[in-house]
Motif scaffolding. Structure first.
Motif, mmCIF file in Angstrom:
data_model
loop_
_atom_site.group_PDB
_atom_site.id
_atom_site.type_symbol
_atom_site.label_atom_id
_atom_site.label_comp_id
_atom_site.label_asym_id
_atom_site.label_seq_id
_atom_site.Cartn_x
_atom_site.Cartn_y
_atom_site.Cartn_z
ATOM 1 N N UNK A 1 5.348 -7.108 10.784
ATOM 2 C CA UNK A 1 5.513 -8.118 9.730
ATOM 3 C C UNK A 1 4.882 -9.449 10.149
ATOM 4 N N UNK A 2 5.116 -9.849 11.390
ATOM 5 C CA UNK A 2 4.579 -11.128 11.863
ATOM 6 C C UNK A 2 3.050 -11.131 11.841
ATOM 7 N N UNK A 3 2.442 -10.043 12.304
ATOM 8 C CA UNK A 3 0.979 -9.981 12.325
ATOM 9 C C UNK A 3 0.406 -9.893 10.909
ATOM 10 N N UNK A 4 1.146 -9.253 10.002
ATOM 11 C CA UNK A 4 0.722 -9.224 8.601
ATOM 12 C C UNK A 4 0.672 -10.636 8.034
ATOM 13 N N UNK B 1 -0.297 -4.633 3.728
ATOM 14 C CA UNK B 1 -0.607 -4.012 5.010
ATOM 15 C C UNK B 1 0.017 -2.631 5.078
ATOM 16 N N UNK B 2 -0.514 -1.825 5.999
ATOM 17 C CA UNK B 2 0.062 -0.517 6.259
ATOM 18 C C UNK B 2 0.005 -0.219 7.753
ATOM 19 N N UNK C 1 4.697 0.186 4.778
ATOM 20 C CA UNK C 1 3.955 -0.890 4.127
ATOM 21 C C UNK C 1 4.715 -2.205 4.164
ATOM 22 N N UNK C 2 3.967 -3.300 4.307
ATOM 23 C CA UNK C 2 4.466 -4.640 3.999
ATOM 24 C C UNK C 2 3.579 -5.135 2.869
ATOM 25 N N UNK C 3 4.190 -5.497 1.743
ATOM 26 C CA UNK C 3 3.417 -5.799 0.545
ATOM 27 C C UNK C 3 3.812 -7.148 -0.053
ATOM 28 N N UNK D 1 -11.683 -6.150 -1.119
ATOM 29 C CA UNK D 1 -11.713 -7.609 -1.181
ATOM 30 C C UNK D 1 -11.390 -8.249 0.169
ATOM 31 N N UNK D 2 -11.139 -7.417 1.192
ATOM 32 C CA UNK D 2 -10.807 -7.952 2.508
ATOM 33 C C UNK D 2 -9.391 -8.485 2.599
ATOM 34 N N UNK D 3 -8.487 -7.944 1.776
ATOM 35 C CA UNK D 3 -7.115 -8.455 1.732
ATOM 36 C C UNK D 3 -6.075 -7.439 2.203
ATOM 37 N N UNK D 4 -6.513 -6.406 2.926
ATOM 38 C CA UNK D 4 -5.615 -5.405 3.499
ATOM 39 C C UNK D 4 -5.596 -5.548 5.011
ATOM 40 N N UNK D 5 -4.388 -5.494 5.595
ATOM 41 C CA UNK D 5 -4.231 -5.561 7.048
ATOM 42 C C UNK D 5 -3.713 -4.224 7.559
#
Length: 253
Positions: free
Chosen positions: A140-143, A151-152, A190-192, A217-221
């Motif tokens: 979660x912190x890195x997201x 993120x997944x 997932x963290x969404x 779009x470069x918005x997934x971690x």
């Protein structure tokens, strides 16, 4: 954060036959079903508000929690015919049971519980059929540090198969175990942010539609994890989960 669990699938690959009607989230790992283990993982990390996206087997899942026996997995004192629990599993959990359709895809199930998220900007989501001891707080912190919208958890390939390089003449030039390939799979944790709903059409899929669009779009971690992670798609995998439970690989036990 609230935790959305997708637990309405049929789980056909785990069934013994036509007479086996137990929904996949209630398949047992040790003394408790899969869904309990997934929820205990989140509760261990302080996330105890759950939204269950129900479909197939909804009544069985409801009955499990409505008739939940705390004494089955907690120490207790029995005196004069009365049970006094020394600790509790789910007493401080909040569980919302939401019917999201018998055959809805994952994205549609998520759309149908959006109102239960309220104004929460971020939330967690899970297929409810994979267990891990991944460090959720770090994920979660890195997201959040990444600034991504979603993120997944990423895990190495789990397949026991091999890829084969072959030329036009049929000569095999190389054989490589899938598990050794430099690639990563969706680990199902997932963290969404609520931005995902902008990319979810009616009847859509969470990964292919929302996550796929956000990735472009470069918005997934992606959080790479090489530790304990086991799906429960087959009986062999469930046996491996049982072994993991006995060995104490699940950090909340």
């Amino acid at each position: 954060m609230k935790v959305v669990l997708f637990c309405g699938g049929f789980g056909m690959r785990m069934r013994n036959g036509a007479g086996d009607v137990i929904p996949k989230p209630l398949q047992m790992v040790g003394p408790r079903p899969l869904i309990w283990h997934v929820m205990k993982y989140y509760a261990y990390h302080g996330h105890k508000e759950f939204i269950l996206c129900l479909g197939y087997g909804a009544e069985a899942i409801k009955d499990f929690f409505l008739g939940y026996n705390e004494a089955q997995s907690n120490d207790f004192v029995l005196a004069e015919g009365q049970v006094r629990l020394l600790k509790s599993d789910i007493a401080d959990w909040t569980i919302t049971f939401a019917d999201t359709g018998a055959e809805s895809p994952i994205g549609e199930r998520l759309r149908r519980v959006r109102h239960h998220l309220g104004d929460d900007r971020y939330f967690l989501a899970n297929y409810a059929d994979v267990l891990t001891n991944a460090p959720l707080d770090d994920l979660v912190a890195k997201f959040h540090d990444s600034g991504a919208a979603a993120s997944m958890l990423l895990v190495p390939p789990q397949s026991s198969f091999h890829t084969v390089d072959v030329n036009d003449g049929g000569s095999i030039t190389d054989i490589t175990a899938v598990s050794k390939l430099d690639m990563w799979e969706n680990g199902g944790y997932f963290v969404l942010s609520q931005d995902v709903f902008d990319y979810l059409p009616a009847g859509g899929d969470l990964v292919e539609d929302a996550c796929g669009s956000l990735a472009k779009e470069g918005r997934m971690f992606g959080y790479k994890f090489n530790g304990f992670w086991k799906p429960a798609d087959t009986f062999k995998e469930r046996a491996e989960l049982d072994e993991g439970y006995r060995k104490g690989c699940l950090l909340y036990t």
